[in-house]
Design a protein around this motif. Sequence first.
Motif, short mmCIF file in Angstrom:
data_model
loop_
_atom_site.label_atom_id
_atom_site.label_comp_id
_atom_site.label_asym_id
_atom_site.label_seq_id
_atom_site.Cartn_x
_atom_site.Cartn_y
_atom_site.Cartn_z
N GLY A 193 4.21 42.14 34.37
CA GLY A 193 3.78 42.42 35.74
C GLY A 193 2.28 42.54 35.85
O GLY A 193 1.68 42.13 36.85
N CYS A 194 1.65 43.10 34.83
CA CYS A 194 0.19 43.20 34.84
C CYS A 194 -0.46 41.85 34.64
O CYS A 194 -1.43 41.50 35.28
CB CYS A 194 -0.26 44.18 33.76
N VAL A 195 0.11 41.05 33.73
CA VAL A 195 -0.48 39.73 33.44
C VAL A 195 -0.34 38.80 34.63
O VAL A 195 -1.26 38.05 34.97
CB VAL A 195 0.19 39.12 32.20
N ASP A 196 0.81 38.85 35.33
CA ASP A 196 1.07 37.93 36.43
C ASP A 196 0.60 38.44 37.78
O ASP A 196 0.87 37.82 38.79
CB ASP A 196 2.59 37.64 36.51
N THR A 197 -0.08 39.59 37.80
CA THR A 197 -0.52 40.15 39.08
C THR A 197 -1.58 39.27 39.72
O THR A 197 -2.62 39.00 39.10
CB THR A 197 -1.09 41.57 38.89
N PRO A 198 -1.35 38.77 40.94
CA PRO A 198 -2.36 37.93 41.59
C PRO A 198 -3.49 38.77 42.18
O PRO A 198 -3.41 39.99 42.25
CB PRO A 198 -1.57 37.23 42.70
N GLY A 199 -4.53 38.06 42.63
CA GLY A 199 -5.61 38.75 43.32
C GLY A 199 -6.60 39.43 42.39
O GLY A 199 -6.91 40.60 42.58
N TRP A 200 -7.07 38.67 41.40
CA TRP A 200 -8.09 39.25 40.52
C TRP A 200 -9.38 39.46 41.28
O TRP A 200 -9.68 38.74 42.25
CB TRP A 200 -8.33 38.30 39.35
N PRO A 201 -10.20 40.44 40.88
CA PRO A 201 -11.50 40.63 41.55
C PRO A 201 -12.38 39.40 41.43
O PRO A 201 -12.17 38.53 40.58
CB PRO A 201 -12.10 41.82 40.78
N ASP A 202 -13.36 39.34 42.32
CA ASP A 202 -14.27 38.20 42.37
C ASP A 202 -15.13 38.14 41.11
O ASP A 202 -15.72 39.15 40.71
CB ASP A 202 -15.16 38.30 43.62
N TRP A 203 -15.21 36.96 40.50
CA TRP A 203 -15.98 36.79 39.28
C TRP A 203 -17.48 36.69 39.56
O TRP A 203 -18.30 37.01 38.70
CB TRP A 203 -15.51 35.54 38.54
N TYR A 204 -17.85 36.24 40.76
CA TYR A 204 -19.25 35.97 41.07
C TYR A 204 -19.92 37.06 41.89
O TYR A 204 -21.14 37.11 41.97
CB TYR A 204 -19.37 34.63 41.82
N ARG A 205 -19.15 37.92 42.52
CA ARG A 205 -19.74 38.97 43.35
C ARG A 205 -20.17 40.14 42.47
O ARG A 205 -19.34 40.77 41.83
CB ARG A 205 -18.74 39.42 44.42
N LEU A 206 -21.47 40.39 42.45
CA LEU A 206 -22.02 41.43 41.58
C LEU A 206 -22.50 42.60 42.44
O LEU A 206 -23.65 42.65 42.87
CB LEU A 206 -23.19 40.87 40.76
N PHE A 290 -16.94 40.29 32.05
CA PHE A 290 -17.50 40.49 33.38
C PHE A 290 -18.23 41.82 33.48
O PHE A 290 -19.31 41.91 34.08
CB PHE A 290 -16.40 40.42 34.44
N MET A 291 -17.65 42.87 32.89
CA MET A 291 -18.30 44.18 32.95
C MET A 291 -19.63 44.13 32.24
O MET A 291 -20.63 44.73 32.70
CB MET A 291 -17.39 45.23 32.32
#
Length: 425
Positions: A193-206, A290-291
């Motif tokens: 459920g954690c792996v397939d959760t959609p809606g990851w945070p934006d990779w480019y918005r800092l 990303f962090m």
Amino acid sequence: MDGIQGEAKGRFLRIFSSASSECDVLEIRGSGSNIIDSEKVMPMEQVSKYLRRQEDKPVFKLVKHQVGEYFLTHQPSPPLSWIPEVISELGLDQHIMTILSLAYQMFHVSEQVVRDEKLLVMYAYINRMRLIAVHNEAKSSTTCIILVHCAGVGPKEECEYIFRFLKQNKELFQSPYFVQLSHLAVRMDAALGCVDTPGWPDWYRLDEDNRREWETTRKAIRLAQQDLNLCRNNAHCLRKQLDDGRDTRGLHKDVIAGNAGVRKAFDIMESWMDSIVQAIELELTMADDFMARLSREMMRQDTDTSLKMAKLSVELAKAAKADSSSMKVIAVMTMVFLPGTFFTTLFAVPSLDWEDGERVVGGRFWVYWAFTAPSTVLIILLWLVTTQRTQMRSLAEAGKEQWSAQVQRYRAKKIQTPARLGLVG
């Protein structure tokens, strides 16, 4: 020993509080193709009698009860006293109550012999849900108790998943590994459920909001990783038990069929496990990358801001220095003209009698300068001594050092001159 077990029982009853007067019960019984499952709601005062009732045929009994906030009180919770009674009736030590009271995730399986009967005991605590299951090998029966926290959606959903899994695979209920397989399934489902959760945070918005979203995502992945570690622990234990239990002599055909079904399902789950591990590690690496990227960008922005503030500080210092120079000029001019202004006012006092003459400038005008000039010089000297002592001391020391150096050079030159002329014997 009785005192220790009594303390374990008392601690358990002081930590948990009942959140409902009823329990959800799942029962599976039958043989061959005639296996039926039933669900019902049972008043809590009837649960102890139900679980302690002796059955002459294989049966699977599961009781789920909701508990409230965990807290230590001085008075035990009487509604939950049936749990220690059932544990004692099953022949288990009361120290298991202490283990169930612990608040960290765990999974444990052990074999015990009680009253000449072989028992397989499993207890676990995952996601605010406590589970204890006892399988009697001679009777091919299982008794299971689940305590689920009433707050939050996660524990309730996992309990519902366990109920569905057990009913869908009810033909395996006589296997001693039935509950263990359901525990493995629910933990793998949580990790998936954690792996397939959609809606990851934006990779480019800092920005700070996105950073918090990534922190939440990374925390969820860490929890999934913890679930997966429990799965691997469970899988290792289950694999060992299945390998050790290959000898089917003396087992009922339904138990043999159940073990075979458990092995088949476990092989499928085990094949998925490596893929889940790789997916979680990949997503955790992405979150960490990303962090780190966000931290570098925020550090760069902080550095740019610091440089801008430093430049602004330099400009402010220059402006302050210019203002200080202007004030110093004004102060010096004031000191220069102050004595003259003072004595001009003094001599203009009507009480002083000045003789009239034909000249505009009187013959005693020199008196004005005689007082003004020395007073001006004296005030400037006092100002220098008062405010410029450090600079004056530095200048005096520098002049003294220069004078000493000139004197030494002169003496050296005076000594070398006779030697050059050959006058030194």
